[in-house]
Design an enzyme around this catalytic site. Structure first.
Site, PDB file in Angstrom:
ATOM      1  N   GLU A 225      38.593  -4.269  20.547  1.00 19.15           N
ATOM      2  CA  GLU A 225      37.882  -5.502  20.912  1.00 19.15           C
ATOM      3  C   GLU A 225      37.875  -6.365  19.674  1.00 19.15           C
ATOM      4  O   GLU A 225      37.167  -6.071  18.710  1.00 19.15           O
ATOM      5  CB  GLU A 225      36.450  -5.174  21.363  1.00 19.15           C
ATOM      6  CG  GLU A 225      36.366  -4.304  22.601  1.00 19.15           C
ATOM      7  CD  GLU A 225      36.796  -5.030  23.873  1.00 19.15           C
ATOM      8  OE1 GLU A 225      37.018  -6.254  23.841  1.00 19.15           O
ATOM      9  OE2 GLU A 225      36.915  -4.352  24.905  1.00 19.15           O
ATOM     10  N   CYS A 259      31.287 -12.733  19.158  1.00 22.64           N
ATOM     11  CA  CYS A 259      32.719 -12.831  19.472  1.00 22.64           C
ATOM     12  C   CYS A 259      32.981 -13.815  20.597  1.00 22.64           C
ATOM     13  O   CYS A 259      34.024 -14.457  20.641  1.00 22.64           O
ATOM     14  CB  CYS A 259      33.284 -11.460  19.815  1.00 22.64           C
ATOM     15  SG  CYS A 259      32.358 -10.616  21.096  1.00 22.64           S
TER      16      CYS A 259
HETATM   17  P1  NAD Z   1      35.701  -6.328  10.364  1.00 18.09           P
HETATM   18  O1  NAD Z   1      37.005  -6.191  11.057  1.00 18.09           O
HETATM   19  O2  NAD Z   1      35.687  -6.854   8.989  1.00 18.09           O
HETATM   20  O3  NAD Z   1      34.980  -4.905  10.282  1.00 18.09           O
HETATM   21  C1  NAD Z   1      34.689  -4.154  11.446  1.00 18.09           C
HETATM   22  C2  NAD Z   1      34.654  -2.685  11.073  1.00 18.09           C
HETATM   23  O4  NAD Z   1      35.973  -2.249  10.740  1.00 18.09           O
HETATM   24  C3  NAD Z   1      33.788  -2.337   9.870  1.00 18.09           C
HETATM   25  O5  NAD Z   1      33.157  -1.114  10.119  1.00 18.09           O
HETATM   26  C4  NAD Z   1      34.812  -2.217   8.737  1.00 18.09           C
HETATM   27  O6  NAD Z   1      34.412  -1.367   7.692  1.00 18.09           O
HETATM   28  C5  NAD Z   1      35.995  -1.629   9.462  1.00 18.09           C
HETATM   29  N1  NAD Z   1      37.326  -1.923   8.906  1.00 18.09           N
HETATM   30  C6  NAD Z   1      37.732  -3.067   8.307  1.00 18.09           C
HETATM   31  N2  NAD Z   1      39.055  -2.993   8.008  1.00 18.09           N
HETATM   32  C7  NAD Z   1      39.481  -1.787   8.462  1.00 18.09           C
HETATM   33  C8  NAD Z   1      40.752  -1.126   8.478  1.00 18.09           C
HETATM   34  N3  NAD Z   1      41.833  -1.711   7.978  1.00 18.09           N
HETATM   35  N4  NAD Z   1      40.831   0.098   9.035  1.00 18.09           N
HETATM   36  C9  NAD Z   1      39.742   0.693   9.583  1.00 18.09           C
HETATM   37  N5  NAD Z   1      38.516   0.122   9.576  1.00 18.09           N
HETATM   38  C10 NAD Z   1      38.386  -1.108   9.034  1.00 18.09           C
HETATM   39  O7  NAD Z   1      34.786  -7.200  11.345  1.00 18.09           O
HETATM   40  P2  NAD Z   1      33.279  -7.662  11.130  1.00 18.09           P
HETATM   41  O8  NAD Z   1      33.242  -8.771  10.129  1.00 18.09           O
HETATM   42  O9  NAD Z   1      32.402  -6.483  10.937  1.00 18.09           O
HETATM   43  O10 NAD Z   1      32.936  -8.248  12.591  1.00 18.09           O
HETATM   44  C11 NAD Z   1      33.233  -9.542  12.994  1.00 18.09           C
HETATM   45  C12 NAD Z   1      34.459  -9.575  13.860  1.00 18.09           C
HETATM   46  O11 NAD Z   1      34.283  -8.708  14.992  1.00 18.09           O
HETATM   47  C13 NAD Z   1      34.741 -10.931  14.459  1.00 18.09           C
HETATM   48  O12 NAD Z   1      36.108 -11.206  14.408  1.00 18.09           O
HETATM   49  C14 NAD Z   1      34.277 -10.786  15.915  1.00 18.09           C
HETATM   50  O13 NAD Z   1      34.893 -11.690  16.812  1.00 18.09           O
HETATM   51  C15 NAD Z   1      34.637  -9.385  16.195  1.00 18.09           C
HETATM   52  N6  NAD Z   1      33.876  -8.846  17.330  1.00 18.09           N
HETATM   53  C16 NAD Z   1      34.515  -8.685  18.524  1.00 18.09           C
HETATM   54  C17 NAD Z   1      33.817  -8.230  19.632  1.00 18.09           C
HETATM   55  C18 NAD Z   1      34.493  -8.065  20.967  1.00 18.09           C
HETATM   56  O14 NAD Z   1      33.887  -7.485  21.861  1.00 18.09           O
HETATM   57  N7  NAD Z   1      35.710  -8.535  21.146  1.00 18.09           N
HETATM   58  C19 NAD Z   1      32.455  -7.940  19.507  1.00 18.09           C
HETATM   59  C20 NAD Z   1      31.832  -8.110  18.268  1.00 18.09           C
HETATM   60  C21 NAD Z   1      32.563  -8.560  17.181  1.00 18.09           C
END
Ligand code: NAD
Length: 446
Positions: A225, A259
């Site tokens: 997601e 999101c």
């Molecule tokens: P992020 O991608 O920076 O981090 C999310 C998670 O992934 C964290 O736990 C982080 O430590 C981990 N992570 C980061 N890079 C990684 C990698 N290369 N491998 C494995 N794990 C990794 O996102 P964020 O800033 O925490 O959240 C915001 C983003 O999430 C926005 O883009 C938002 O649109 C999206 N989001 C989407 C939904 C949906 O349902 N589509 C819901 C909520 C948030």
């Protein structure tokens, strides 16, 4: 690599606590334990797994107040919304468990063939900070019901609420069935590369792409997601008051850190003056401030990097000719004031990049086909909304999004999946079909 991760109150920078930053060795060790625990968990009949999960959620009720307060303090949302998220997650945990049981029961096909939903093994759930309880919860429950064990890697921005909520849940499940592994993105990468069978991820597109690459060598199952850039089209015959209210609420919810935030609005030029005026009046009633002040409806931005990104988009918009109807490029530390911009063009970052801040960004159109084309020009396709009367259904048909709302939000009813199109995701969760993505389909002919 730092041994610990500190967590701060985003409204004032106060240190709230710290957690271990798991090393690669610790990740490997945790996966080994999770794998061992899966052997017994998968053998339990599904109704027993569901009963155990529901009982575990029932234990959380008594902690709802403390969860809500910690969630508000650590993430920044106001206490009312934090209560909604924490209590909603306790309810949804039980509801999803029951729904997933129905989804995953063996199905009889024609002849003597049946379709079984079997466990995959160990599922890594990697979650973001904006809905730190709900996002993880939605993925953990179907994974557990399907007979998998789960390792949760919560966001490094909100580890304390994840520990409090899921740590309590964990206490009421058999040992090793749910494990929390704190850490930054390096810990996340190690988990993805470890001996696990599925990654259920919610977060940014960039992280999602990296996960896909790392998961490819073993063809690991993925539910992703990712980000969004939801458009809203306001047609000439739209109910203006409803559209204006929705535009502001949809852009400012969770301080825009959602999101499915409304990120771009295309309004028919014949009603644009009135629409913009009403949007500005409504937006002007919003107040920024910390979670525990009354009448606050826009909390802080999660961290300085995100704040800088939003501020940069506002500057870019101004330099490229946009007009501020409310707010401006001068912003206080930690917060973004309620902002309304008109004159957004396709060249602005506001139109192309996820903003994730409390900004209503408006552009006028003279031809509905142009509005649809711009709405669809994004690489993302999570949600989309159209307000209008005649022709609104036809516009909705044209919108490339996983979830479309006509004169309402895009969320759908409780039994609908949460699903993105294009680069907003891969696979989906929620609903009977969504729960089935956490299981291996097995065809057995007797
Ligand atoms: P992020 O991608 O920076 O981090 C999310 C998670 O992934 C964290 O736990 C982080 O430590 C981990 N992570 C980061 N890079 C990684 C990698 N290369 N491998 C494995 N794990 C990794 O996102 P964020 O800033 O925490 O959240 C915001 C983003 O999430 C926005 O883009 C938002 O649109 C999206 N989001 C989407 C939904 C949906 O349902 N589509 C819901 C909520 C948030």
């Amino acid at each position: 690599m730092s041994k610990s991760i500190q967590s701060f109150n985003p409204s004032n920078g106060e240190l709230l606590g710290e957690v271990n930053n798991a090393s690669r060795d610790e990740v490997v060790q945790t996966i080994r334990q999770s794998k061992a625990a899966q052997k017994a968990w998968r053998k339990l009949p599904i109704n027993e797994r569901v009963r155990t999960i529901i009982r575990a959620y029932q234990h959380l009720d008594q902690h709802a107040d403390s969860f809500s307060e910690l969630l508000a303090r650590e993430m920044g949302k106001d206490i009312g919304r934090a209560i909604g998220e924490a209590t909603g997650a306790i309810y949804m945990g039980q509801h999803y468990a029951e729904e997933a049981q129905r989804a995953l029961n063996t199905r009889k096909l024609s002849g003597s063939t049946e379709l079984q939903y079997r466990p995959l093994g160990v599922v890594g759930v990697i979650s973001p900070w904006n809905y730190p309880v709900m996002m993880a919860n939605n993925l953990i429950v179907p994974a557990l019901v399907a007979g998998n064990t789960v390792i949760l890697k919560p966001s490094e921005e909100t580890p304390l609420i994840a520990q409090a909520f899921f740590g309590e849940l964990q206490k009421h499940l058999p040992e090793g069935v749910l494990t929390i592994l704190h850490g930054d993105r390096e810990t996340g990468k190690a988990l993805v590369e470890g001996d696990i069978q599925m990654i259920a991820f919610t977060g940014s597109k960039a992280a999602g792409q990296d996960i896909m690459v790392r998961a490819a060598s073993k063809v690991k199952r993925l539910v992703m997601e990712l980000g969004g850039k939801d458009p809203m089209i306001v047609m000439r015959d739209a109910n203006l008051e409803q559209a204006a209210r929705f535009a502001v609420a949809g852009s400012f919810e969770n301080s825009g850190q959602m999101c499915t935030s409304i990120e771009r609005i295309y309004v028919d030029e014949r009603i644009a003056d009135k629409f913009e005026q009403r949007v500005t009046e409504i937006a002007n009633m919003y107040q920024i401030g910390p979670w525990d002040l009354p009448n606050v409806n826009i909390g802080p931005i999660i961290n300085a990097t995100q704040h800088g990104k939003i501020a940069d988009q506002l500057k870019d918009a101004q330099q490229k000719g946009a007009t501020f109807l409310l707010g401006g490029i001068e912003q206080p530390e930690r917060y973004i004031r309620p902002t309304v911009i008109t004159g957004m063009t396709a060249e602005m970052k506001l139109e192309t990049e996820e903003t994730f801040g409390p900004v209503v960004a408006i552009s006028r159109y003279s031809n509905i086909d142009d509005a649809i084309e711009r709405a669809n020009a994004s690489e993302y396709g999570l949600g989309a909304v159209v307000f209008g009367n005649q022709g609104a259904n036809a516009v909705a048909d044209e919108l490339d999004a996983g979830m479309v709302g006509i004169n309402q939000g895009q969320g759908g009813s409780g039994d609908a999946p949460w699903v993105g199109a294009k680069q907003s995701g891969l696979g989906y969760h929620g609903s009977v079909d969504g729960h089935r993505q956490f299981a291996q389909v097995k065809v057995v002919s007797k």
